[in-house]
Scaffold this active site. Structure first.
Site, mmCIF file in Angstrom:
data_model
loop_
_atom_site.group_PDB
_atom_site.id
_atom_site.type_symbol
_atom_site.label_atom_id
_atom_site.label_comp_id
_atom_site.label_asym_id
_atom_site.label_seq_id
_atom_site.Cartn_x
_atom_site.Cartn_y
_atom_site.Cartn_z
ATOM 1 N N CYS B 338 0.884 -1.152 0.000
ATOM 2 C CA CYS B 338 0.000 0.000 0.000
ATOM 3 C C CYS B 338 0.931 1.213 0.000
ATOM 4 O O CYS B 338 1.784 1.313 -0.875
ATOM 5 C CB CYS B 338 -0.938 -0.023 1.193
ATOM 6 S SG CYS B 338 -0.158 -0.389 2.767
ATOM 7 N N LYS B 380 1.772 -0.467 13.183
ATOM 8 C CA LYS B 380 2.078 0.465 14.269
ATOM 9 C C LYS B 380 0.979 0.450 15.334
ATOM 10 O O LYS B 380 0.170 1.372 15.426
ATOM 11 C CB LYS B 380 2.245 1.863 13.706
ATOM 12 C CG LYS B 380 3.331 1.951 12.636
ATOM 13 C CD LYS B 380 3.832 3.365 12.479
ATOM 14 C CE LYS B 380 2.823 4.263 11.834
ATOM 15 N NZ LYS B 380 3.290 5.650 11.762
#
Lengths: 639, 679
Positions: B338, B380
């Site tokens: 992505c 994350k």
């Protein structure tokens, strides 16, 4: 069971592969798969629902020897009327298929061997709502016909223009037999000669059912006043009225209620004696007419229940509609005239709104679903909203009776559509008996059939007049509500989804006499029980198919479903079952059955061993007495 | 502790989010939890424990006649509405919470204080449960085409990647290093899943720094190497999971996507999953819609659609299906990316693997999958889940979305998954709880610096010890054999609103009867019967008889410490394990906790009394006692608590009359359905 053997092969010539890929799977080839194993004489019925897998995994029936025949296995007294090769069925899912079309006096049967497995379309003519010729002859000489069906699908066929113009087209034959009533023919149910081991006509006996409810008692009596349907021709002959209202007063009450449908008892609470009574609207009219007898009658209903000094009148209609009815001489009870009665409107719309709503549902789901606007399209049908209002209404009724210990009177305009929905749903919540297979049959026989839900009119059996404004899916809507309840209480109902779908299929199929005619009087006159087979005969002869393995007997429980929209969903297994992409759920029920079987086996073994131990330890002195002798975990008592 | 000014407030009222009922009780504020204890003498009094890390926002509303309202929204979608009598108390709690729910450094997180009474060795074992090296071996790498590279051993090439990476044999170090310089954040293409049957690989990376025209020979070489490692297909699919427009916009910033002209043998494909900001807004909208108290059917359906949430879920599933088809049907290798390759890429790779490999559909397998595609490859978590006080723009429900995709699949394939819904909910709970070390930080390197393995505990060990609660009774391993690759349908009605996730804590929204619970009970009964069976056989054995029918050899006579669950007393519990919210979905704990306790007591008693000899009798006793009476009333008793209030409210509504005529909404207030005994 051997009786039903003859219908075993219905429809299925060749069993298709077990797990057809999405592409090659047509709704109808699934059907042939299914009917090869199960044996619904069916309204062509595969619902690839979560239930059908149960049937799928059953051992395959041996492939019939006549598997290459192009005509269906006929039912008793079913005869082939016409047969044409080279007909094209334009399937909305897999495209055009060439094959042979057969019309009998019961069904339409189309078979195409173009593809492997053979494609079979098999539907009872009863589901056909209208047949129309689409356009003129095309340049290639094809004539195209569209069939609009009552069970949420449309079919399209094409065939070559007849060279011999004298010969009737097969579709003219189809029209003749699809609408026997309009063509002076007999509905197939009167010819169908199948004999089943069970007799479904004996399922419902009004006297026995009232006895089960404890009627007659000190407050309620069974009256003979309608024995010959002279009081009310849409009511059953057996009626339950308050004890202290003599028959001649009952007659005067009838004059004040639309179509003479007086308030009569539907259900009585075993403890509080609070009752559910049903009727039609009072003939109040614009001038606010009153009837002393009617007022006294409702008072008597209230007095019959010592627990409460109130009576709730649930008018199923929106208040605007109820008021509008005054112009036509109808209306609703004014609280001035009826002391201690409280009137509540339930805002449920009429049969025309419901018909329109379901028509929109069909538009949205068949044949293709527009992916990007699925939810807003669904919203625009308002179907779930109607479902919600009906369930909410039934819930309020059930709550008043159960928690408020208050008797209720339910009516709409004529008291045979919305009233039937509400009382039967409320009874389903209140009484565990109606949640059994047999009890549900009794409920339908009583609240719908005997109290004159006009099935003939609402469905239009064998009648070509498809624009008839009296047609409406009221009963389908009720079954949808039942299904919503089964979703919320998966263990409270003895029957499964397949049971509901089967009933709906035979609502249209005209194979059984059960849903013919408009009232008990007509059924008696037509000698339906004598001349046709009951749907319950068929169902009760193979209960296994229709039993919910999760069922636990909640006889004494009252179910209050959540009518929150977060819990209501579209009944995909019924409305979208023709779409081959509607992947059948995996057989959870099958797995559950396995678990049940395993436990039963374990328990048996435990008991054996226990007996063994008891014997041994009794004989052996070294062991303490008091070995487990009591039986272990009874099979059906978990929640 | 210095932030807590008022540790205890009495006579606090808790308002139901969807009903009119309120319960009063006492509010406790501890260093880690906000606890509400219902003051009621009845046994089933409610207790609500809210971990500070779960709190997403606290809002103090203006004072009313009844007190000062305090509205708390949690990341696990719990919404609680307290009314505190005195404004000063309310303010104290409010300001304490504000401070407590915004930890500044990792060391403030609960995981560093949490101690489930395990010694170091147990903790170490917990961390060793998941071994990614073994996982790659299970997939069949290293093999003749793929090898382990040590290029990132010291996080020198890419600091957000794990140390151990698998690359094609033909990819030399200079190629890798060159490629990494051409990829955003140095995240060069590496193997994440290997489909052994076709020797096809799923690789992941970040976007190339191609701008409008830049190219990189090493990067092209690496893709070439990936292609060559698979003899089944002449080309590699490159899936850019972004919408094309977004990818184009990235070109202006010197990033972008692969140009098919520069790379030989690739097939480039956009799959159009929106970015984290769109997803955040979408979920926010969804929650707003379903949070409305009296929602009409049309507002609900329209709101559900316009939130776009289910559409986004479908987009992720669609991408995973594309990936699966390319690998399993065409046998082609696929490279997924992505922008940075840690959000959408993680979703698509992990969901694709779940569809392709039945192993990932088991309890252990899902853990491995999350550990591999999410944790080790640097999703994350700290930023996305807002573990420390950070940038709100970085927060996004990407992982929640993944769990929901899995749930949607479990709905379509009830037999294919070993775990049930409750397992997914528990993972979601702990991703936000910061109670275990697994999800802390943003990448492996950071986790090592924090020494999480030494200082915190692993969630997986805890979940595995509890795994009987997460078993899907419908799971059938045979099904997995028959259908190794799942082909889900993506018709719109197959994507449903996940009620049990977003309304997990709203009792009134729960189903009246759960098939799962029923089935679990059935399973439990069977298990007990089996125990009894074994005990009896043993007993017969002692009596010197061989059982007549030969059954399987008695396995473990008693299940290994399965039912051992300690109940946590409210007073000293904050630091005490195991904090285990009851499964609200299942009504009570899946296997009634009380029953488990009683069983345990009985076991001990009997063992004490009889020296553990009378296994048969004891098992009999417990199964018999648990069978009829107690359990029959579960439905009724769980309903009774809500019953009175709901009726009161219901009657009030209808008697008042005006309310019910004005708004059809009164119907919604009937939502509290209950099933109970009439006699």
């Amino acid at each position: 069971m051997e009786k039903s053997g003859s219908i075993d092969s219905l429809g299925s010539k060749r069993s298709s592969s077990r797990q057809p890929s999405v592409d090659s799977l047509s709704s109808t080839s699934t059907r042939s798969d299914r009917s090869g194993q199960a044996k619904p004489p069916s309204a062509d019925s595969v619902s690839p629902t979560e239930l059908s897998p149960e049937l799928r995994v059953r051992p395959k029936a041996p492939i019939k020897a006549e598997s290459d025949k192009e005509e269906p296995q006929l039912l008793p007294n079913e005869t082939v009327q016409d047969m044409t090769k080279d007909v094209t069925y334009i399937c909305p899912f897999i495209g055009a298929l060439r094959g042979t079309l057969t019309i009998t006096n019961y069904r339409l049967f189309f078979k195409s061997t173009d593809r492997e497995p053979a494609f079979v379309l098999d539907l009872p003519l009863g589901v056909v709502s209208r047949v129309e010729k689409i356009g003129g002859a095309s340049s290639r000489g094809d004539v195209s016909y569209g069939l609009v069906c009552k069970d949420m699908r449309n079919l399209r066929f094409a065939h070559k223009q007849m060279e011999d113009s004298l010969r009737k087209s097969i579709f003219e034959v189809l029209m003749k037999f699809a609408f026997p009533v309009s063509n002076g023919l007999q509905i197939f149910a009167f010819e169908y000669g199948q004999v089943f081991p069970e007799n479904g006509w004996k399922v419902y006996d009004a006297q026995a059912e009232y006895k089960r409810l404890g009627i007659p008692n000190e407050s309620w009596r069974i009256t003979k006043v309608n024995d010959h349907y002279e009081l009310c021709d849409t009511y059953p002959s057996t009626l339950v009225v308050p004890v202290n209202i003599p028959d001649d007063e009952v007659k005067r009450v009838a004059a004040f209620r639309a179509k003479g449908r007086i308030p009569v008892l539907s259900w009585i609470h075993p403890e509080s004696q609070a009752t559910v009574t049903r009727c039609s609207q009072p003939m109040v009219g614009v001038n606010g007419k009153r009837s002393k007898e009617d007022e006294k009658y409702l008072q008597a209903i209230m007095d019959a229940n010592a627990q409460s000094h109130k009576l709730f009148i649930f008018d199923a209609r929106p208040s605007v509609n109820a008021a509008a009815n005054k112009m036509k001489g109808g209306g609703y009870e004014s609280e001035d005239a009826y002391q201690n009665a409280e009137l509540v409107f339930l805002d449920i719309h009429n049969i025309h709104v419901m018909r329109e709503s379901l028509r929109k549902v069909k538009e949205v789901v068949y044949p293709n679903i527009e992916e990007s606007h699925w939810l807003s399209n669904l919203e625009s049908t308002h179907w779930l909203e109607h479902i919600k209002l009906i369930l909410a209404g039934a819930l309020r009724i059930a709550d008043k009776v159960e928690s408020g210990k208050t008797s209720v009177v339910v009516h709409c305009s004529d008291g045979w559509d919305r009233t039937a929905q509400l009382t039967s749903l409320a009874m389903l919540m209140l009484d565990g008996y109606y949640r059994t297979i047999q009890g549900f049959q009794v409920l339908l026989e009583k609240e719908w059939l005997s109290f004159g839900h006009r099935f003939q009119m609402r469905i239009g059996h064998g009648d070509k007049n498809h624009t008839d404004a009296d047609r409406s899916p009221v009963f389908v809507q009720f079954m949808d509500c039942v299904w919503q309840m089964t979703r919320q209480f998966p263990a409270a109902f003895e029957f499964n989804e397949y049971f509901l779908v089967t009933i709906l299929d035979h609502l249209y199929s005209c194979l059984f006499g059960t849903f013919l005619c408009n009232s008990e009087q007509q059924r008696v006159k037509e000698e339906i029980p004598k001349r046709s087979v009951s749907l319950w005969s068929y169902i009760n002869s193979q209960l296994e198919e229709f039993t919910n393995p999760l069922y636990v007997n909640y006889y004494n429980h009252v179910l209050f479903p959540v009518v929150s929209l977060r819990h209501l969903e579209l009944w995909v297994g019924y409305y979208i079952r023709w779409n081959p992409r509607m992947r059948p759920q995996e057989p959870v029920h099958q797995r559950y059955k396995e678990l049940l079987a395993k436990r039963a086996e374990l328990q048996k073994r435990v008991e054996e061993l226990q007996r063994e131990v008891t014997n041994r330890s009794a004989s052996s002195s070294s062991e303490r007495a008091g070995s487990p002798t009591r039986s272990i975990t009874p099979v059906q008592t978990f929640v | 502790m210095e932030h807590i000014r008022t540790p205890k407030v009495e006579q606090v009222r808790l308002l139901d989010r969807f009903g009119n009922k309120a319960t009063s009780g006492t509010l406790y504020l501890t260093a880690t939890h906000l606890i509400f204890v219902e003051s009621s003498s009845t046994a089933g009094s409610q207790e609500i424990w809210i971990l500070h890390h779960h709190i997403a926002s606290v809002e103090k509303q203006s004072l009313t006649t009844t007190g000062c309202p305090l509205l708390i929204q949690c990341r696990n979608f719990r919404v609680v509405h307290f009314v505190v009598q005195r404004e000063r108390d309310c303010h104290d709690i409010y300001s304490s919470l504000l401070r407590l729910l915004r930890p500044v450094v990792y060391e403030e997180l609960y995981a560093f204080a949490y101690n489930p009474k395990q010694n170091d060795q147990q903790r170490e074992e917990g961390w060793q449960l998941i071994d990614l090296g073994a996982e790659y071996e299970r997939m069949g790498v290293p093999c003749d085409q793929w090898q382990l590279t040590d290029v990132n051993r010291d996080y020198k090439v890419c600091e957000t990647y794990p140390r151990n990476l698998y690359v094609p044999i033909t990819a030399s170090k200079p190629i890798i290093v060159g490629s990494s310089k051409f990829r955003s954040k140095g995240r060069f293409p590496v193997l994440t899943f290997f489909y052994q049957e076709k020797k096809a690989a799923v690789c992941r990376c970040s976007q190339p720094l191609s701008g409008f025209s830049a190219r990189c020979l090493e990067d092209e070489g690496l893709l070439q190497a990936i292609s060559r490692a698979n003899h089944n297909s002449r080309f590699v699919y490159v899936m850019d999971t972004r919408p094309k427009l977004n990818a184009m916009a990235n070109r202006a910033a010197g990033k972008g996507y692969e140009n098919e002209d520069n790379y030989s043998n690739i097939r480039f494909q956009f799959v159009g999953i929106e970015n984290i900001h769109v997803m955040r807004a979408s979920l926010q909208k969804l929650l707003e819609v379903v949070g409305v108290r009296t929602l009409s059917m049309s507002d609900y359906l329209m709101g559900l659609e316009s939130s776009g949430w289910l559409r986004h879920i479908k987009a992720v599933v669609d991408a995973a299906i594309f990936l699966t088809k390319a690998v399993t049907v065409e046998g082609a290798s696929v490279l997924v990316h992505c922008s940075d390759g840690w959000d959408r890429t993680a979703q698509v790779c992990s969901l694709g693997a779940l569809l392709m490999d039945p192993y990932y559909r088991t309890i252990k397998g899902l853990m491995v999958l999350i550990e591999k595609d999410w944790i080790s490859f640097g999703h994350k978590f700290a930023d996305r889940c807002d573990q420390l006080d950070g940038d709100p723009k970085e927060v996004s429900p990407v992982f929640t979305q993944f769990l929901e995709c899995v749930w949607q699949l479990t709905e379509q394939f009830p037999q294919a998954f070993e775990f049930n819904e409750w397992f997914l909910l528990q993972i979601h709970e702990h991703v936000h709880s910061c109670q275990y070390g697994n999800f802390l930080g943003n990448n492996q390197r950071q986790r090592e610096e924090l020494q999480l393995r030494e200082r915190t505990h692993s969630l997986w060990a805890y979940l595995l010890s509890e795994q009987h609660n997460y078993m899907n009774p419908f799971y059938s391993p045979a099904h997995a054999e028959r259908h190794p690759v799942l082909e889900p349908s993506t018709l719109p009605y197959h994507f449903k609103f996940w009620r049990n996730m977003y309304h997990q804590f709203d009792r009134s929204m729960h189903p009246r009867q759960s098939i799962l619970k029923t089935t679990l009970t059935l399973r439990e009964n069977s298990r007990k019967a089996e125990d009894t069976l074994h005990a009896l056989e043993k007993r017969l054995h002692q009596l010197g008889v061989t059982p007549v029918v030969t059954s399987e050899p008695p396995a473990a006579p008693l299940p290994p410490a399965r039912d051992r669950r300690r109940s946590s007393p409210p007073n000293n519990a904050p630091l005490l394990p195991p904090l285990r919210p009851d499964s609200l979905i299942l009504g009570e704990a899946p296997l009634s906790r009380k029953e488990a306790q009683r069983r345990e007591e009985e076991e001990q008693e009997q063992q004490n009394d009889q020296g553990g000899e009378e296994l048969g009798e004891e098992a009999t006793e417990s199964s018999a006692s648990s069978s009829s009476d107690t359990e029959r009333t579960v439905e009724g008793s769980s309903a009774t608590d809500s019953r009175k209030q709901s009726y009161g409210e219901l009657e009030g509504k209808t008697y008042n009359g005006e309310a019910c005529k004005e708004e059809p909404a009164s119907v919604v207030n009937l939502e509290f359905g209950v099933a109970r005994m009439t006699c």
